[in-house]
Design an enzyme around this catalytic site. Structure first.
Site, PDB file in Angstrom:
ATOM      1  CB  ALA A 257      -1.001   0.032   1.150  1.00  0.00           C
ATOM      2  CB  ALA A 258       4.427   2.081  -0.214  1.00  0.00           C
ATOM      3  N   GLY A 259       2.450   2.526  -2.580  1.00  0.00           N
ATOM      4  CA  GLY A 259       2.055   3.204  -3.810  1.00  0.00           C
ATOM      5  C   GLY A 259       0.650   3.764  -3.722  1.00  0.00           C
ATOM      6  CG  ASP A 260      -2.662   1.220  -3.311  1.00  0.00           C
ATOM      7  OD1 ASP A 260      -2.538   1.428  -4.532  1.00  0.00           O
ATOM      8  OD2 ASP A 260      -2.899   0.105  -2.832  1.00  0.00           O
TER       9      ASP A 260
END
Length: 310
Positions: A257-260
């Site tokens: 979820a870093a990109g999200d």
């Protein structure tokens, strides 16, 4: 930043999943069985994660998607509502279970993910049409690729017809996008792997990101931001020179979820009419905090946490 009418509306059109997460010493090789040392269940899905990230940073957020008429669906929907997200465009489909992602996280923070779409596959162009009103009311419309591609295309076409800013996170990327997609995209935000797949060029450094971004801009995207994990991000704006943004240095625990987190925070800042560079900086700082925590949505920081870490 308060969630009042001065804050533009972000609409996330995308996936809603239950994440089943196992932690292990390393990622298993093909055919290998290894012992894990922790299991947890979280709310996830790229769409849901991005909506939560936008809401926690202070954005006004609506989401369009689909959950099943099962226990997971009820829990996922309730979780989004608790975040203050307008869920009026989330439909409940009794024919399929809510989407599931099976996530393995190694002790070094790297992960592998297998997604079973379930009810996310019921986000159809017809559903997009049913919810045109919320697209029309939005300022920024965000899509990913965990729902059917024809529905993503329908969303982008509708958003541009209403004059909205569009953000496309081309994840997961399996090949080049159709030629008529990128002219509909104001901000294309792939990671390095996705940029390489879309552009057909290797992206192993900042120079690789620059070449891929230029190719994607030539194909029609107005602005391209290639996220590079610990190496930061590369921005190629419309009509301007490219800029590299360094990432904060942190000890990664889980990159899920870093990109999200980056996408959601970035979209909220666009809707708040913040300068592009400031939006990227805040998104990077939020993403850096997220990788220091386990899980997808549990790892996403609030605005207060991001500001306190500055």
């Amino acid at each position: 930043m308060s969630k009042d009418t001065k804050q533009g509306l972000v609409l996330i059109v995308g996936s809603i999943n239950t994440d089943l997460v196992a932690r292990s010493p390393h990622l298993p090789r093909p055919g290998e069985t290894i012992g894990g040392h922790e299991f947890s269940e979280h709310s996830g899905g790229k769409g849901g994660n991005q909506a939560v990230a936008a809401a926690r940073i202070g954005g006004r957020v609506a989401m369009a998607g689909c959950v099943g008429a099962d226990g997971n669906g009820k829990v996922r929907l309730a979780g989004l509502e608790v975040e203050g997200i307008d869920c009026g465009a989330i439909e409940i489909d009794p024919s399929l279970p809510t989407g599931v992602a099976m996530v393995t996280v190694a002790d070094d923070g790297q992960n592998t993910i297998v997604v079973v779409a379930g009810s996310n596959g019921q986000v159809t162009p017809e559903m997009v049409k049913r919810h045109e009103a919320v697209i029309k009311s939005a300022d920024v419309v965000v899509c990913q690729l965990e729902i059917p591609w024809d529905s993503v295309y329908a969303t982008l076409v509708t958003a541009k017809r209403f004059g909205k800013l569009t953000v496309l996170n081309p994840a997961p990327a399996t090949g080049p996008l159709p030629a008529d997609w990128l002219p509909l995209v104001d901000y294309l935000v792939p990671n390095e792997v996705e940029a390489a797949i879309l552009a057909g060029l290797p992206v192993e450094s900042q120079s690789g990101a620059r070449r891929a971004a230029k190719e994607l801009q030539r194909a029609g995207a107005r602005n391209v931001i290639v996220t590079l994990g610990s190496q930061g991000a590369y921005l190629l704006p419309e009509g301007g020179e490219g800029t590299h943004f360094s990432a904060p240095k942190v000890d990664a625990v889980d990159t899920t979820a870093a990109g999200d987190t980056f996408i959601g925070v970035f979209a909220a800042q666009l809707a708040a009419r913040q300068p592009l560079e400031a939006a990227i900086d805040l998104a990077q700082r939020a993403a850096a905090i997220s990788v220091t925590r386990a899980g997808a949505q549990p790892s996403i920081p609030t605005r207060q946490e991001v500001d306190s870490a500055a």
